[in-house]
Design a protein around this motif. Structure first.
Motif, PDB file in Angstrom:
ATOM      1  N   LEU A 217       0.832  -1.196   0.000  1.00 31.68           N
ATOM      2  CA  LEU A 217       0.000   0.000   0.000  1.00 31.68           C
ATOM      3  C   LEU A 217       0.869   1.250   0.000  1.00 31.68           C
ATOM      4  CD1 LEU A 217      -2.892   1.129   0.200  1.00 31.68           C
ATOM      5  CD2 LEU A 217      -2.656   1.041   2.682  1.00 31.68           C
ATOM      6  N   SER A 218       1.920   1.243   0.829  1.00 31.56           N
ATOM      7  CA  SER A 218       2.841   2.378   0.880  1.00 31.56           C
ATOM      8  C   SER A 218       3.536   2.572  -0.470  1.00 31.56           C
ATOM      9  CB  SER A 218       3.876   2.140   1.977  1.00 31.56           C
ATOM     10  OG  SER A 218       4.848   3.146   1.974  1.00 31.56           O
TER      11      SER A 218
ATOM     12  N   TYR B 272      -0.613   6.204  -6.640  1.00 25.55           N
ATOM     13  CA  TYR B 272      -1.898   5.516  -6.775  1.00 25.55           C
ATOM     14  C   TYR B 272      -2.585   5.423  -5.419  1.00 25.55           C
ATOM     15  CZ  TYR B 272       0.152   4.012 -11.180  1.00 25.55           C
ATOM     16  OH  TYR B 272       0.748   3.991 -12.410  1.00 25.55           O
ATOM     17  N   GLY B 273      -3.901   5.483  -5.416  1.00 29.59           N
ATOM     18  CA  GLY B 273      -4.672   5.308  -4.183  1.00 29.59           C
ATOM     19  C   GLY B 273      -4.540   6.457  -3.217  1.00 29.59           C
ATOM     20  N   LEU B 274      -4.330   7.661  -3.709  1.00 29.33           N
ATOM     21  CA  LEU B 274      -4.159   8.825  -2.836  1.00 29.33           C
ATOM     22  C   LEU B 274      -5.499   9.440  -2.438  1.00 29.33           C
ATOM     23  CD1 LEU B 274      -1.149  10.556  -4.615  1.00 29.33           C
ATOM     24  CD2 LEU B 274      -1.102   9.093  -2.605  1.00 29.33           C
ATOM     25  N   ASP B 275      -6.591   9.007  -3.052  1.00 29.15           N
ATOM     26  CA  ASP B 275      -7.906   9.584  -2.755  1.00 29.15           C
ATOM     27  C   ASP B 275      -8.300   9.379  -1.296  1.00 29.15           C
ATOM     28  OD1 ASP B 275      -8.004  10.256  -5.403  1.00 29.15           O
ATOM     29  OD2 ASP B 275      -9.260   8.548  -5.986  1.00 29.15           O
ATOM     30  N   SER B 276      -7.906   8.254  -0.721  1.00 29.58           N
ATOM     31  CA  SER B 276      -8.301   7.944   0.657  1.00 29.58           C
ATOM     32  C   SER B 276      -7.346   8.523   1.695  1.00 29.58           C
ATOM     33  CB  SER B 276      -8.394   6.427   0.832  1.00 29.58           C
ATOM     34  OG  SER B 276      -7.120   5.847   0.617  1.00 29.58           O
TER      35      SER B 276
ATOM     36  N   LEU C 200      -0.624  12.692   3.424  1.00 31.77           N
ATOM     37  CA  LEU C 200      -0.023  13.290   2.231  1.00 31.77           C
ATOM     38  C   LEU C 200       1.247  14.055   2.577  1.00 31.77           C
ATOM     39  CD1 LEU C 200      -3.214  14.453   0.323  1.00 31.77           C
ATOM     40  CD2 LEU C 200      -1.699  12.555  -0.267  1.00 31.77           C
ATOM     41  N   GLN C 201       1.251  14.726   3.726  1.00 31.52           N
ATOM     42  CA  GLN C 201       2.459  15.452   4.144  1.00 31.52           C
ATOM     43  C   GLN C 201       3.595  14.477   4.455  1.00 31.52           C
ATOM     44  OE1 GLN C 201       0.941  17.856   7.348  1.00 31.52           O
ATOM     45  NE2 GLN C 201       0.531  19.611   5.993  1.00 31.52           N
TER      46      GLN C 201
END
Length: 196
Positions: free
Chosen positions: A106-107, A114-118, A124-125
């Motif tokens: 996942l990381s 990819y998969g940054l919506d959640s 994010l920081q």
């Protein structure tokens, strides 16, 4: 005359049941005796009838065989407990490794974008900080490789420069020798008049 197979179920007639018990008990005790004699095995058979009467056979002392049985049963039970604990520990370790692999995958996906919506702002920081560190390390490695390559090229340039000087000296020395050799020979000018 061939005897047919006997169906394995409780015999309902009490007299027939008692006769079958008596015959099969004697046959079982006889087989136990034969096994102990023929194979030098330690055999013990304990039979309780429906009315609670005890029938037994032991190739040696019954209490000693029973104690040996109990010890083997305890050892088997302990081994079974140890095997269960080992299996449980292995299962827990496998689950832990699977969870770690999932988190790493996942990381990795998030680092690839990819998969940054959640993701929350804090996540994010953290990803941004990781990418900045990675970029810094990449640029440092790139600079190091450029520096090493530049040093190699400078060394090559120095060697070529030295070789050029040596060749220039040889050419100069060879040219001077040729000029010196030309001065010794008399110069003669020949005039020819040709006409057709």
């Amino acid at each position: 005359m061939v005897r047919g197979k006997v169906e394995m179920k409780r015999i309902e007639n009490a007299t027939s049941r008692q006769v079958t018990f008596s015959k099969r008990r004697n046959g079982l005790l006889k087989k136990a005796y034969e096994l102990s004699v023929l194979c030098d095995a330690e055999v013990a058979v304990i039979i309780f009838s429906q009315k609670g009467r005890l029938y037994e056979f032991a190739s040696s002392e019954m209490p000693r065989i029973v104690e040996r049985y109990r010890k083997c049963a305890r050892d088997a039970k302990n081994n079974t407990k140890f095997d269960r604990q080992l299996q449980l520990q292995s299962r827990v370790e496998a689950e832990s490794i699977n969870k770690k692999m999932e988190l790493l995958q996942l990381s990795h996906r998030k680092l690839l974008g990819y998969g940054l919506d959640s993701c929350s702002l804090d996540e994010l920081q953290v990803l941004d900080a990781q990418l900045q560190r990675s970029l810094f390390q990449i640029r440092a490695r790139k600079a190091q490789l450029y520096k090493e390559q530049l040093q190699q090229l400078q060394e090559k340039e120095r060697l070529l420069s030295e070789e050029k000087k040596k060749l220039s000296l040889k050419v100069t020395a060879h040219g001077a020798a040729a000029m010196h050799g030309c001065r010794r020979s008399p110069t003669s000018v020949v005039n020819t008049q040709l006409s057709i």
